[in-house]
Design an enzyme around this catalytic site. Structure first.
Site: not given
Lengths: 333, 333
Positions: B110, B219, B54-57, B105
């Site tokens: 995922d 998250h 996911g984006s945001g990391h 991960k």
């Protein structure tokens, strides 16, 4: 106040201890007076480049000490100028016989204390030149400043002057490069949130949930205007327009575009801002030949960003590209 | 919600556009499906290393694409797994004839989607190995995970496996290095504040002004315990103890100590935490031979930090030191 700290009065010295543990190959830390200096200082025959200022703007300046950038950095208390004895002792420690350049951000306290340190160093026979950065187009005077504030261009000047010193240029030449960078660079910043100085324990200013501050200073000092929150693209336009309307950019110029986090803004947002800033610069006929994107001159955990545009000629591009090895900036080695 | 964004649904694609503008010398961006890949891909005869999530990391994973690290990264929507077509197309794009390693991960989405992509790639004749990272000692299962979550060690595995691939090792060997790194690494994180997913528009969880969450996921998923805010030293002890009590550290071991910002925590605080973590590790008889300090695996603007400890042997040290040239990690070149 939600911070990863112990006692507010120990913040700076505990941070310095962390730097000392983390980067013994690059830097050493001197305590009382506090300064960070190159592990291999003094470099004989090389102009030494020193900067400093209040803590809370990390990695500036301590993260920029090392080969190809600063020879020493003097951290004051958070948002407080370092004292003359810090700059004097740092100057004596890193002086390699070719003189010392002091890069000073334009804040009244920094100017006074660096001036005093320079005078004391000269009295001990060390040649010192000082260059003041004042690239912030937001306001003419401010809470802590007569004239424009020194902000993002300082990071770029430290990299470029460090490279000029590394290749053996004279003190006068390195100082001239610094003045050129300051003259060719313009910046403006904005805040979504305040920051909290550890000693104060509460936010420096109040900013309602739906408002932002345009033209903020790096200590949370007031900017141009407070207004309702806008989109990233509108905000980027509001920062880029005053920068582009100021000297010295012309269509056809090569530029470095620096999008900086104030500390609490994550990288995903910086790239959204970079995207729009790049498009605006390109539309204005500028050629973005280099960039820097990340948290480099911060205001503790403040959310927000600043944009710096620096005109680049071939010499500045070459100096920017030269190898650098510091805790926070590294390439080529 | 105070963010430098335009429409929430445009966050990822606008970030990718920023990356495309900023780093054309290092990476290219493919849209629909979205992935970032090495500008010189495919590198013939080299094992390709791919990750995603996911984006945001950020900068994970897109900021780690380039020479000596990842060949491609697949960003999903914010905190949402990328889809199999992203991984499949990325795998085909960067495959240089020596096979492809997927570093995944441990999150249920995922795992499922990378597995499907690997099967589809194998059906097209590409050899694929997958290694799952699951280094988070905080909880055994979590909101999005069966078993331990994959966190900080993923950054280290991407660097080290990228170097192993660069020096021409086989797919099996690179995958073995990845399993070794995951087996030798342990992490734990904590949060001072929540983060806000742009689509949601409000904080993922509520955390009172005087409380923190220990063992948080990247998250914002729940951790071990919520408690009153403590000092940086006490927090560091609470993170280091479960890490050290887990396998596989022994007195005398060389380790890499990675202190990571969750996004909103500034560098000055990370060095305070690093200082204490270094002292605890040293007191436990470990030798901290390498480190990484900064925001590398983040949770949007969440304030907090994570600590990762990785046991290092001579091979891992050499691979860690090998040249790397990506937007977010660079040395040696």
């Amino acid at each position: 106040m939600k911070k990863l700290i112990n006692k507010p009065e120990d913040v700076v010295v505990e941070e310095l201890k962390g730097i000392e543990y983390a980067h013994p190959d690059l830097v050493k830390v001197h305590y009382e007076p506090n300064f960070i200096y190159r592990a291999d200082a003094p470099v004989q025959g090389k102009v030494a480049v020193i900067s400093g200022g209040g803590s809370g703007h990390e990695p500036m300046h301590g993260g920029f000490v090392g080969m190809g950038m600063l020879d020493a950095a003097c951290p004051g208390a958070v948002f407080t100028s370092p004292t003359p004895d810090q700059m004097l002792e740092a100057t004596k420690m890193v002086h390699g016989g070719a003189g010392v350049l002091h890069i000073v951000k334009n804040y009244t306290g920094d100017i006074l204390n660096f001036d005093m340190a320079a005078d004391l160093a000269r009295a001990e026979g060390i040649e010192v030149e000082s260059v003041v950065t004042n690239d912030d187009v937001a306001v003419q005077d401010s809470l802590y400043t007569a004239g424009r504030r020194g902000v993002g261009v300082t990071v770029l000047a430290e990299k470029i002057c460090g490279a000029a010193a590394e290749e053996g240029r004279s003190l006068k030449d390195v100082a001239d490069v610094c003045r050129k960078v300051n003259g060719w660079g313009r910046s403006m910043g904005m805040a979504l949130t305040s920051c909290t100085v550890p000693h104060a324990g509460k936010p420096t200013f109040d900013l309602p949930e739906d408002e932002m501050e345009i033209g903020i200073g790096i200590h949370g000092e007031p900017g141009r205007t407070r207004m309702k929150l806008k989109s990233a693209d509108e905000i980027t336009e509001m920062l880029m327009e005053p920068i582009l309307n100021d000297l010295p950019f012309q269509a056809g110029d090569n530029v470095l575009l620096f999008v900086n986090s104030m500390g609490g803004t994550p990288l995903i947002e910086l790239y959204i801002v970079y995207r729009k800033a790049y498009e605006i610069a390109t539309k204005a006929g500028l050629k973005v030949v280099r960039n820097l994107i990340g948290p480099y001159i911060t205001s503790l955990e403040m959310a927000g960003c600043s944009i710096t545009l620096l005109k680049m000629d071939d010499d500045l591009i070459r100096l920017w590209d030269a190898p650098v090895k510091t805790p926070a900036l590294r390439w080529g080695v």
